[in-house]
Design a protein around this motif. Structure first.
Motif, PDB file in Angstrom:
ATOM      1  N   VAL A 267      37.109  16.442  39.861  1.00 18.97           N
ATOM      2  CA  VAL A 267      38.559  16.316  39.935  1.00 18.97           C
ATOM      3  C   VAL A 267      38.918  15.658  41.253  1.00 18.97           C
ATOM      4  N   GLY A 268      39.845  14.732  41.211  1.00 18.86           N
ATOM      5  CA  GLY A 268      40.283  14.047  42.423  1.00 18.86           C
ATOM      6  C   GLY A 268      41.783  14.163  42.612  1.00 18.86           C
TER       7      GLY A 268
ATOM      8  N   TYR B 231      46.517  15.998  40.438  1.00 19.86           N
ATOM      9  CA  TYR B 231      45.066  15.962  40.300  1.00 19.86           C
ATOM     10  C   TYR B 231      44.683  15.415  38.931  1.00 19.86           C
ATOM     11  N   VAL B 232      43.543  14.707  38.897  1.00 20.11           N
ATOM     12  CA  VAL B 232      43.038  14.149  37.635  1.00 20.11           C
ATOM     13  C   VAL B 232      41.514  14.264  37.601  1.00 20.11           C
ATOM     14  N   LEU B 233      40.969  14.241  36.393  1.00 22.51           N
ATOM     15  CA  LEU B 233      39.530  14.048  36.255  1.00 22.51           C
ATOM     16  C   LEU B 233      39.251  12.638  36.720  1.00 22.51           C
ATOM     17  N   THR B 234      38.221  12.456  37.516  1.00 23.20           N
ATOM     18  CA  THR B 234      37.976  11.125  38.039  1.00 23.20           C
ATOM     19  C   THR B 234      36.502  10.745  37.947  1.00 23.20           C
ATOM     20  N   LEU B 235      36.256   9.454  38.244  1.00 21.00           N
ATOM     21  CA  LEU B 235      34.900   8.905  38.137  1.00 21.00           C
ATOM     22  C   LEU B 235      34.321   9.211  36.760  1.00 21.00           C
ATOM     23  N   GLN B 236      35.187   9.116  35.746  1.00 24.18           N
ATOM     24  CA  GLN B 236      34.765   9.464  34.394  1.00 24.18           C
ATOM     25  C   GLN B 236      33.731   8.531  33.794  1.00 24.18           C
ATOM     26  N   PRO B 237      33.635   7.258  34.253  1.00 24.78           N
ATOM     27  CA  PRO B 237      32.588   6.408  33.681  1.00 24.78           C
ATOM     28  C   PRO B 237      31.169   6.950  33.848  1.00 24.78           C
TER      29      PRO B 237
ATOM     30  N   LEU C  71      38.129  14.369  46.897  1.00 22.49           N
ATOM     31  CA  LEU C  71      37.594  15.375  45.986  1.00 22.49           C
ATOM     32  C   LEU C  71      37.614  16.794  46.534  1.00 22.49           C
ATOM     33  N   ARG C  72      38.163  16.952  47.743  1.00 18.52           N
ATOM     34  CA  ARG C  72      38.254  18.297  48.314  1.00 18.52           C
ATOM     35  C   ARG C  72      39.354  18.248  49.356  1.00 18.52           C
ATOM     36  N   TRP C  73      39.850  19.407  49.715  1.00 17.96           N
ATOM     37  CA  TRP C  73      40.841  19.483  50.769  1.00 17.96           C
ATOM     38  C   TRP C  73      40.227  18.991  52.076  1.00 17.96           C
TER      39      TRP C  73
END
Lengths: 440, 494, 126
Positions: free
Chosen positions: A291-292, A303-309, B488-490
């Protein structure tokens, strides 16, 4: 007349509803919707029992549950990778709120910000706890996380050989082999004092503390892996590393762990949550969901799910892993536990485990016939050599109303792996000692 | 990245602050006891951690934070989720109560078997129930999710083929996978060391048997078929397909993700399938949890039973239960014996609903999907005009300004979760809709009415839907930025 | 959609443009970039690597898809666009200029005759 006479509390359709819908569809009955199934195979007799009321069902299940002899009603000294830690009362009601419990994978971020921000918190807290740069949103469990770490190391180094310490949890080692074999990756075992690796080794896999509870010379193993051009992958206990140096301090490239230790019920082996962290430079090879943080069209943070490829729904056979459904809710459980415990609480739990286990070890060594099998620093578990086979010791302990340790006599003669956590009172430890004194 | 849009109220801003932003030195959320043992010698300082960066927050703040977060979610408890391929049915709460019984929740997986006979008996009953439902000979409850089951299942096939008399180990490594398959199928096949060959589907929606015949040689391990298919259709060529694969010396894998349509209607073990995985978090009502946990048990024919992942539970003549590894098992796929907490929920569900309940599920699920098909035909293109199983696939290509994505996002504004979009890949602008049996006709009618309304919105203004959703807590997210600048993190403020 | 006439196009939607020094600059067409969506990562061969007409040379990722990059020419890679590594959005914003991917020293520049001209590519993408 309905062709579905049974009505459960879960299905709203009435006979009237069904009649209206059949009319809209244009078929006379529900059976007519199953005609694509060849007649000779259609609607076979189903050999499962008739329906029950919820009351009867509950009685049946309670009968089964009550046949167990468990840590809810008896003191337990069994660890070996699954730990009985105290979970604050507020965790279950918060985590099992319907909005968390019954929501779906957050593919539509606009209506899943709760899940996504919670995942982000899991990534934050595990990365901080493990002192690693990046964490994903969780894997199935510690064993499969370590296995996937091995596969990832092979992808990164483009090598096909993994070294695993013989002090890694045997179940974890089996999982590593089960995953590696089909990809023609060779897995070989080394001891903690090994000084060299086979050529083209992609990674050294170690456990910390090791399966027997002890801290090995982790930095030396890390250096050895790196000198050979491989990665260092370590599986660490989250409570232990609240007290002891974390994986990041040993230059680990990938650090995994079992999140069950963060207040998750033991539940006979699952569901748990695998923690998976790594160096930022390897992000594209990370398995699992990530999640990014980003912004929406109005500049609001979300926030979104990321780097999904990386993942299976896009890259299909070239994905970093086939993992789809993971263990998001258990990740949430671990996150809430860690948030409540916090900086001081987690350290406090670790201290109690350390103190009590060392008290227990000290008292047990004084019993004639019982010895501490290994030397070095241990955290919450240690191996005791018993005057009788451990299986028999456990049976006798059971007669005293105590759940004993893990029989490890296949590796250490008459070895019993005992674990003491913060939930074991001094009184319980003293009773264990008294019971052991009777077994000789 | 710590500045919110100034137009947000201070409280809205406050609600979404992360744990680390809420942390204040000295606060605590846990009341732990002091040590009751004499002080022990600590490890040498070089082994100890210098600092632990974790939040310091009170219990009340944690409750408020996560409660507010939960309210940003859609969920089955609050919204209709017509997601095809996911089976988002109602999750009965008795499942939760049973899973939480201390006898089940406090059992450790490595206790001596005599201490956990209740757990082992429960697992055995579930094994038997799943066998009965699928018409197969043996069950493994070990896989921890559907994809995990797929991987274990393909590895089981691999082991069984290599063990056949006269077989050359490693010869049969080609797996046929339909073009409509879920991404986990080829991903699992690749993880298992197989070469993937894609097989096309015909305009009828059934698999192209000529293509299957052409690929049927002595390097073929088998085929993975989702039945009903991801098009929501019962593949009528399945039986003949099983025959072709068997004649070529291969095995047939059923992806059971869509079992909801088949409960009590057909046993796939009887029509020629050799191995099937099921998704307990789909068909058997265990909750999705925002992305798991799930369970993906496998059922197999007799020949494959010795190769299953373990441990499995055996019942002995004296009515005791034991965990054993199958004789030539592919091994352990995870730490223990599967996700017991999920398995017990599924057992609870099956036991309560019984044989009649299984028929109630499939009958109503299939009825509901066909109802939506009939009522939504005016608004979408229907690529396969035939009776469906528990889900229907439409194409949104007809209306300009109303792509599958646009329609999906606008549905969110109306309190409906989107259907599954852009899957299967063979349908352009695909919208896959599965109502399940636990939705009422009123809910479905409201959904239908909404889709008509959205279509009218797009007709009136081609660009309107591009900005949807308008009513949710956040609008469309900048996914490109999330991927190009991973955060990807705080991070502490500079 | 723009289809500059100064270059050739492969059936896999790559473009190839001969520079003044005889090297061949390679990128993907605006059509391809549009189909892909927001590009988030580009994986191209390093300087010194060989590429072959019609063979896979790398990958290009967007938020929702990944696409193989097929080389439209045979030769040796002599330059890689470093800017595109750090700013992959250039592929979307300026597919034909700033979004170029690699420069190749071709074995035989006449190979480009096998590719489509702008008019043919226009027809192919209608």
């Amino acid at each position: 007349m309905s062709d579905l006479p049974f009505a459960s509390p879960y299905v709203p359709n009435t006979d009237e509803d069904r009649a209206e819908m059949l009319a809209a569809i244009g078929v006379p009955s529900i059976d007519d919707l199953f005609l694509d199934i060849p007649a000779e195979f259609r609607a076979p007799p189903l050999d499962i029992p008739a329906p029950l009321s919820e009351m009867e069902l509950r009685q049946e299940m309670e009968r089964l549950a009550s046949r167990n002899f468990h840590a809810g009603t008896h003191p337990s000294f069994l660890g070996a990778g699954v730990y009985n830690h105290y979970c604050p009362a507020v965790v279950p009601p918060l985590v099992t709120r319907g909005e968390f419990l019954t929501s779906y994978t957050p593919y539509q971020p606009e209506v899943s910000q709760g899940t996504l921000q919670a995942n982000f918190e899991f990534q934050t807290l595990t990365a901080q706890l493990f002192d690693m740069e990046v964490s994903n949103a969780g894997m199935y469990d510690g064993a499969s996380a370590l296995a996937e770490a091995g596969l990832m190391a092979c992808r990164v180094t483009k090598r096909a050989r993994i070294a695993i310490l013989d002090t890694v949890n045997p179940h974890y080692a089996e999982a590593v082999r089960a995953y590696a074999g089909p990809q023609d990756i060779e897995v070989y075992t080394i001891t903690a004092d090994a000084t060299e690796l086979q050529p083209e080794t992609s990674a050294v896999l170690a456990q910390y503390p090791n399966f027997y509870g002890y801290v090995e010379d982790v930095q030396r193993l890390s250096d050895m892996a790196h000198a050979a051009g491989g990665l260092f992958c370590i599986s660490a206990d989250p409570i232990a590393i609240s007290l002891l140096k974390p994986p990041g301090a040993f230059d680990a490239d990938i650090a995994t762990g079992e999140g069950q230790a963060l207040g998750v019920p033991m539940s006979f082996g699952g569901p748990y949550v695998g923690i998976f962290t790594c160096r930022k430079q390897y992000i594209r090879q990370l398995p699992g969901r990530i999640v990014g943080q980003t912004v929406d069209t109005h500049g609001r943070i979300g926030y979104v799910l990321t780097l999904q490829p990386r993942e299976q729904h896009i890259r299909r056979e070239h994905a970093t892993s086939n993992i789809c459904t993971s263990t998001a809710l258990i990740g949430l459980w671990a996150t809430v536990y860690t948030a409540l415990m916090g900086k001081r609480g987690l350290r406090h739990v670790a201290d109690l485990c350390y103190q009590k286990s060392h008290y227990a070890a000290g008292r047990i060594t004084e019993i004639p016939g019982y010895d501490i099998a290994l030397t070095g620093t241990f955290f919450q578990e240690f191996v005791v050599t018993c005057p009788k086979p451990p299986a028999e010791v456990n049976l006798r302990l059971e007669e005293h109303g105590i759940i004993g340790g893990l029989d490890v006599s296949d590796q250490i003669d008459n070895g019993l792996l005992l674990c003491v956590t913060e939930v074991n009172s001094r009184e319980q430890i003293d009773e264990l000692v008294a019971a052991l004194e009777c077994i000789h | 990245m710590t500045n919110f849009n100034a137009s947000l109220t201070a409280e809205a801003h406050n609600k979404r602050r992360t744990l680390m932003e809420r942390s204040r030195p000295g606060r605590t959320g846990a009341a732990l006891p002091a040590s009751d043992v004499p002080p022990q010698l600590m490890p040498e300082p070089s082994l100890l951690r210098d600092d632990l960066l974790l939040p310091e927050i009170t219990e009340g703040e944690v409750v408020r934070y996560f409660t507010n977060l939960s309210q940003l979610n859609f969920s089955v408890d609050t919204n209709f989720y017509p997601l095809g391929s996911c089976t988002m049915k109602y999750n009965p709460r008795i499942n939760e109560a049973i899973a939480a019984l201390p006898g089940f929740a406090m059992a450790h997986p490595q206790q001596p078997e005599r201490q956990v006979q209740g757990t082992l008996e429960a697992l055995y009953i579930l094994q038997e129930d799943l066998r009965a439902i699928t018409g197969m000979a043996a069950t493994s409850l070990a896989p921890l999710a559907g994809a995990h089951g797929e991987l274990a299942g393909i590895l089981t096939i691999r082991a069984a083929l290599d063990a056949r008399p006269g077989a050359t180990k490693g010869q049969r490594r080609t797996m046929l996978i339909p073009d409509t398959a879920h991404g986990t199928n080829p991903a699992s096949a690749a993880m298992a060391g197989f070469n993937v060959v894609t097989v096309p589907s015909l305009p009828s929606g059934d698999l192209d048997l000529d293509a299957v015949r052409a690929a049927a040689n002595d390097e073929l391990a088998g085929i993975m078929l989702t039945q009903p298919t991801t098009l929501g259709l019962f593949d009528r060529s399945a039986i003949e397909m099983c025959q072709i694969i068997h004649d070529a010396g291969g095995l047939v894998y059923a992806d059971g993700a869509n079992m909801n349509a088949l409960l009590g209607r057909v046993k796939l073990g009887e029509v020629g399938f050799d191995i099937i995985h099921m998704n307990l978090h789909k068909t058997f009502s265990t909750p999705h949890g925002g992305g798991g946990p799930g369970a993906g048990p496998l059922c197999v024919i007799e020949e494959l039973a010795p190769f299953l992942p373990g441990p499995v539970v055996e019942k002995r003549p004296e009515s005791t239960y034991h965990s054993v590894m199958p004789a030539q098992s592919i091994g352990r796929m995870g730490g223990y014996q599967g996700n017991f907490g999920v398995l017990i929920r599924a057992l609870t569900y099956i036991t309560l609903l019984g044989d009649e309940g299984m028929l109630e599920i499939s009958g109503n699920a299939v009825l509901n999907a066909n109802y939506l098909l009939a009522k939504l035909k005016p608004v979408f293109d229907l690529p396969y005009d035939r009776s469906v199983m528990h889900e229907v696939v439409f194409s949104a290509k007809r209306r300009k300004g109303a792509s599958a994505l646009d329609v999906s996002k606008r549905l969110l504004d109306h309190g409906f979760h989107a259907p599954t979009m852009y899957f299967p890949l063979v349908v352009a602008e695909a919208l896959m809709i599965a109502p399940t049996e636990t939705e009422s006709k009123e809910t479905m009618d409201a959904f239908i009415e909404t889709l008509f309304a959205i279509d009218a919105e797009a007709e009136a203004d081609e660009d309107f839907l591009h900005g949807a959703p308008y009513n949710t807590s956040v609008s469309r997210m900048d996914e490109a930025r999330a991927a190009r600048q991973p955060h990807l993190r705080w991070e502490p403020a500079e | 959609m723009d289809i500059p006439v100064d270059r050739r196009y492969s059936k896999d939607h790559e473009w190839a443009l001969v520079d003044a020094d005889g090297s061949v600059r390679v990128g993907i067409s605006e059509f391809a970039a549009h189909e892909l969506g927001d590009v988030i990562y580009v994986d191209v061969p390093a300087v010194g690597a060989r590429v072959t007409l019609g063979a896979q040379m790398g990958e290009i990722e967007s938020v929702k898809a990944v696409s193989d990059l097929m080389s439209p020419v045979t030769g040796e890679v002599i330059e890689v666009n470093a800017e595109v590594k750090s700013k992959p959005e250039l592929v979307n914003e300026d597919s034909y200029s700033a979004g170029w991917l690699i420069r190749v020293k071709p074995d035989n520049v006449n190979e480009l005759d096998q590719l489509m001209d702008a008019a043919a590519y226009q027809t192919a993408t209608e």
